[in-house]
Write a protein that holds these residues in place. Sequence first.
Motif, PDB file in Angstrom:
ATOM      1  N   MET A   1      -7.645 -11.691   5.145  1.00 49.22           N
ATOM      2  CA  MET A   1      -7.618 -10.412   5.850  1.00 49.22           C
ATOM      3  C   MET A   1      -6.190 -10.042   6.215  1.00 49.22           C
ATOM      4  O   MET A   1      -5.348 -10.908   6.416  1.00 49.22           O
ATOM      5  N   LEU A   2      -5.952  -8.761   6.302  1.00 53.52           N
ATOM      6  CA  LEU A   2      -4.685  -8.241   6.801  1.00 53.52           C
ATOM      7  C   LEU A   2      -4.990  -7.398   8.032  1.00 53.52           C
ATOM      8  O   LEU A   2      -5.963  -6.637   8.043  1.00 53.52           O
ATOM      9  N   ARG A   3      -4.161  -7.532   9.045  1.00 58.59           N
ATOM     10  CA  ARG A   3      -4.341  -6.766  10.275  1.00 58.59           C
ATOM     11  C   ARG A   3      -3.056  -6.017  10.592  1.00 58.59           C
ATOM     12  O   ARG A   3      -1.970  -6.576  10.494  1.00 58.59           O
ATOM     13  N   ASP A   4      -3.203  -4.759  10.985  1.00 61.01           N
ATOM     14  CA  ASP A   4      -2.080  -3.936  11.421  1.00 61.01           C
ATOM     15  C   ASP A   4      -2.463  -3.261  12.732  1.00 61.01           C
ATOM     16  O   ASP A   4      -3.633  -2.949  12.965  1.00 61.01           O
ATOM     17  N   GLY A   5      -1.463  -3.028  13.565  1.00 56.93           N
ATOM     18  CA  GLY A   5      -1.706  -2.322  14.809  1.00 56.93           C
ATOM     19  C   GLY A   5      -2.190  -3.235  15.920  1.00 56.93           C
ATOM     20  O   GLY A   5      -2.405  -4.437  15.723  1.00 56.93           O
ATOM     21  N   PRO A   6      -2.378  -2.688  17.112  1.00 57.16           N
ATOM     22  CA  PRO A   6      -2.728  -3.487  18.291  1.00 57.16           C
ATOM     23  C   PRO A   6      -4.176  -3.970  18.256  1.00 57.16           C
ATOM     24  O   PRO A   6      -5.111  -3.173  18.166  1.00 57.16           O
ATOM     25  N   ARG A   7      -4.365  -5.271  18.336  1.00 58.47           N
ATOM     26  CA  ARG A   7      -5.724  -5.816  18.328  1.00 58.47           C
ATOM     27  C   ARG A   7      -6.508  -5.428  19.574  1.00 58.47           C
ATOM     28  O   ARG A   7      -7.737  -5.405  19.558  1.00 58.47           O
ATOM     29  N   SER A   8      -5.806  -5.130  20.641  1.00 58.42           N
ATOM     30  CA  SER A   8      -6.468  -4.773  21.893  1.00 58.42           C
ATOM     31  C   SER A   8      -6.718  -3.276  22.013  1.00 58.42           C
ATOM     32  O   SER A   8      -7.198  -2.801  23.045  1.00 58.42           O
ATOM     33  N   GLY A   9      -6.392  -2.533  20.963  1.00 60.77           N
ATOM     34  CA  GLY A   9      -6.568  -1.087  21.018  1.00 60.77           C
ATOM     35  C   GLY A   9      -8.031  -0.694  21.097  1.00 60.77           C
ATOM     36  O   GLY A   9      -8.934  -1.486  20.798  1.00 60.77           O
ATOM     37  N   PRO A  10      -8.318   0.543  21.498  1.00 65.23           N
ATOM     38  CA  PRO A  10      -9.700   0.982  21.671  1.00 65.23           C
ATOM     39  C   PRO A  10     -10.446   1.201  20.369  1.00 65.23           C
ATOM     40  O   PRO A  10     -11.664   1.297  20.353  1.00 65.23           O
ATOM     41  N   THR A  11      -9.721   1.282  19.257  1.00 62.81           N
ATOM     42  CA  THR A  11     -10.340   1.610  17.973  1.00 62.81           C
ATOM     43  C   THR A  11      -9.968   0.589  16.912  1.00 62.81           C
ATOM     44  O   THR A  11      -8.789   0.303  16.704  1.00 62.81           O
ATOM     45  N   THR A  12     -10.983   0.038  16.228  1.00 57.84           N
ATOM     46  CA  THR A  12     -10.762  -0.841  15.086  1.00 57.84           C
ATOM     47  C   THR A  12     -11.364  -0.198  13.852  1.00 57.84           C
ATOM     48  O   THR A  12     -12.541   0.175  13.846  1.00 57.84           O
ATOM     49  N   LEU A  13     -10.554  -0.047  12.811  1.00 58.93           N
ATOM     50  CA  LEU A  13     -10.991   0.494  11.536  1.00 58.93           C
ATOM     51  C   LEU A  13     -10.890  -0.606  10.484  1.00 58.93           C
ATOM     52  O   LEU A  13      -9.825  -1.191  10.298  1.00 58.93           O
ATOM     53  N   VAL A  14     -11.991  -0.877   9.803  1.00 62.56           N
ATOM     54  CA  VAL A  14     -12.030  -1.890   8.750  1.00 62.56           C
ATOM     55  C   VAL A  14     -12.056  -1.175   7.405  1.00 62.56           C
ATOM     56  O   VAL A  14     -12.907  -0.312   7.172  1.00 62.56           O
ATOM     57  N   LEU A  15     -11.123  -1.529   6.538  1.00 67.87           N
ATOM     58  CA  LEU A  15     -10.995  -0.867   5.241  1.00 67.87           C
ATOM     59  C   LEU A  15     -11.188  -1.858   4.095  1.00 67.87           C
ATOM     60  O   LEU A  15     -10.619  -2.949   4.106  1.00 67.87           O
ATOM     61  N   ALA A  16     -11.960  -1.444   3.107  1.00 64.31           N
ATOM     62  CA  ALA A  16     -12.128  -2.204   1.871  1.00 64.31           C
ATOM     63  C   ALA A  16     -11.413  -1.470   0.740  1.00 64.31           C
ATOM     64  O   ALA A  16     -11.299  -0.245   0.755  1.00 64.31           O
ATOM     65  N   HIS A  17     -10.952  -2.208  -0.239  1.00 67.13           N
ATOM     66  CA  HIS A  17     -10.205  -1.646  -1.372  1.00 67.13           C
ATOM     67  C   HIS A  17     -11.144  -1.021  -2.398  1.00 67.13           C
ATOM     68  O   HIS A  17     -12.374  -1.153  -2.324  1.00 67.13           O
ATOM     69  N   GLY A  18     -10.551  -0.359  -3.382  1.00 66.62           N
ATOM     70  CA  GLY A  18     -11.308   0.206  -4.484  1.00 66.62           C
ATOM     71  C   GLY A  18     -11.613  -0.828  -5.562  1.00 66.62           C
ATOM     72  O   GLY A  18     -11.272  -2.012  -5.431  1.00 66.62           O
ATOM     73  N   ALA A  19     -12.237  -0.385  -6.643  1.00 68.71           N
ATOM     74  CA  ALA A  19     -12.719  -1.323  -7.660  1.00 68.71           C
ATOM     75  C   ALA A  19     -11.601  -2.059  -8.381  1.00 68.71           C
ATOM     76  O   ALA A  19     -11.749  -3.226  -8.742  1.00 68.71           O
ATOM     77  N   GLY A  20     -10.453  -1.400  -8.589  1.00 66.44           N
ATOM     78  CA  GLY A  20      -9.452  -1.995  -9.460  1.00 66.44           C
ATOM     79  C   GLY A  20      -8.166  -2.435  -8.819  1.00 66.44           C
ATOM     80  O   GLY A  20      -7.316  -3.013  -9.501  1.00 66.44           O
ATOM     81  N   ALA A  21      -7.970  -2.164  -7.543  1.00 65.26           N
ATOM     82  CA  ALA A  21      -6.703  -2.502  -6.885  1.00 65.26           C
ATOM     83  C   ALA A  21      -6.977  -3.288  -5.614  1.00 65.26           C
ATOM     84  O   ALA A  21      -8.000  -3.087  -4.955  1.00 65.26           O
ATOM     85  N   PRO A  22      -6.074  -4.192  -5.218  1.00 66.51           N
ATOM     86  CA  PRO A  22      -6.316  -5.079  -4.083  1.00 66.51           C
ATOM     87  C   PRO A  22      -6.097  -4.396  -2.739  1.00 66.51           C
ATOM     88  O   PRO A  22      -5.733  -3.221  -2.664  1.00 66.51           O
ATOM     89  N   MET A  23      -6.286  -5.172  -1.685  1.00 68.90           N
ATOM     90  CA  MET A  23      -6.182  -4.625  -0.335  1.00 68.90           C
ATOM     91  C   MET A  23      -4.745  -4.288   0.057  1.00 68.90           C
ATOM     92  O   MET A  23      -4.529  -3.576   1.041  1.00 68.90           O
ATOM     93  N   ASP A  24      -3.762  -4.795  -0.702  1.00 74.52           N
ATOM     94  CA  ASP A  24      -2.364  -4.503  -0.388  1.00 74.52           C
ATOM     95  C   ASP A  24      -1.689  -3.669  -1.483  1.00 74.52           C
ATOM     96  O   ASP A  24      -0.490  -3.766  -1.719  1.00 74.52           O
ATOM     97  N   SER A  25      -2.461  -2.811  -2.135  1.00 74.39           N
ATOM     98  CA  SER A  25      -1.879  -1.852  -3.072  1.00 74.39           C
ATOM     99  C   SER A  25      -0.998  -0.885  -2.291  1.00 74.39           C
ATOM    100  O   SER A  25      -1.120  -0.764  -1.063  1.00 74.39           O
TER     101      SER A  25
END
Length: 208
Positions: A1-25
């Motif tokens: 997993m990769l995490r960006d931004g404040p972990r204690s923030g009020p909002t957490t957004l979880v993102l998945a990659h597309g079919a052909g490119a990785p999570m760090d494209s």
Amino acid sequence: MLRDGPRSGPTTLVLAHGAGAPMDSPFMNAMAQGVAACGHHVVRFEFDYMAARRRDGRKRPPARQAALLAEWNAVIDGLGGGEAVFIGGKSMGGRMASLIAAERPVRGLVCLGYPFHPPGKPAATRTEHLHSLLCPGFIVQGSRDPFGKQSEVENYDLGKRLSVHWIDDGDHDLKPRKSSGLSVDDAWNNAVGAVDGFLKAAGAPAPS
């Protein structure tokens, strides 16, 4: 997993990659880091087939839908459950998230380049479940995306819980042509700003 931004923030957004490119494209980096810079906690993960490709360099097709959904649900559960997180992603990753959002409660849905239909097959739409979303949904789409152009999508009935933000002249990666006079940075910053606005509005507590 990769995490960006404040972990204690009020909002957490979880993102998945597309079919052909990785999570760090480049696209995923720009979206995740840009949204995190707005004060949100952004988590990225890779499906098992993509993680295997990272290990040995061999390209693999995505797993079957049931396996992708099981992986998505496990990630959500590991982060505290659906009511704690917004879910979404690029293309296929966002589509899988939308299927989950029609089945279990989550805080909201964010899709980046939604595959409304396969390229060249506008009649084969993937929209029926969008009427059943259990949360607010938000799609950022390029106006000339071959998986769903603005001229096509504006004629769809997507239900009352879903809105679409259009990126002028954007393709499936939201990139405009040079002839448009817009830059990739312009387009991606536009997308980040739109997602930030949705997260803040959808994540705000209901008025008492």
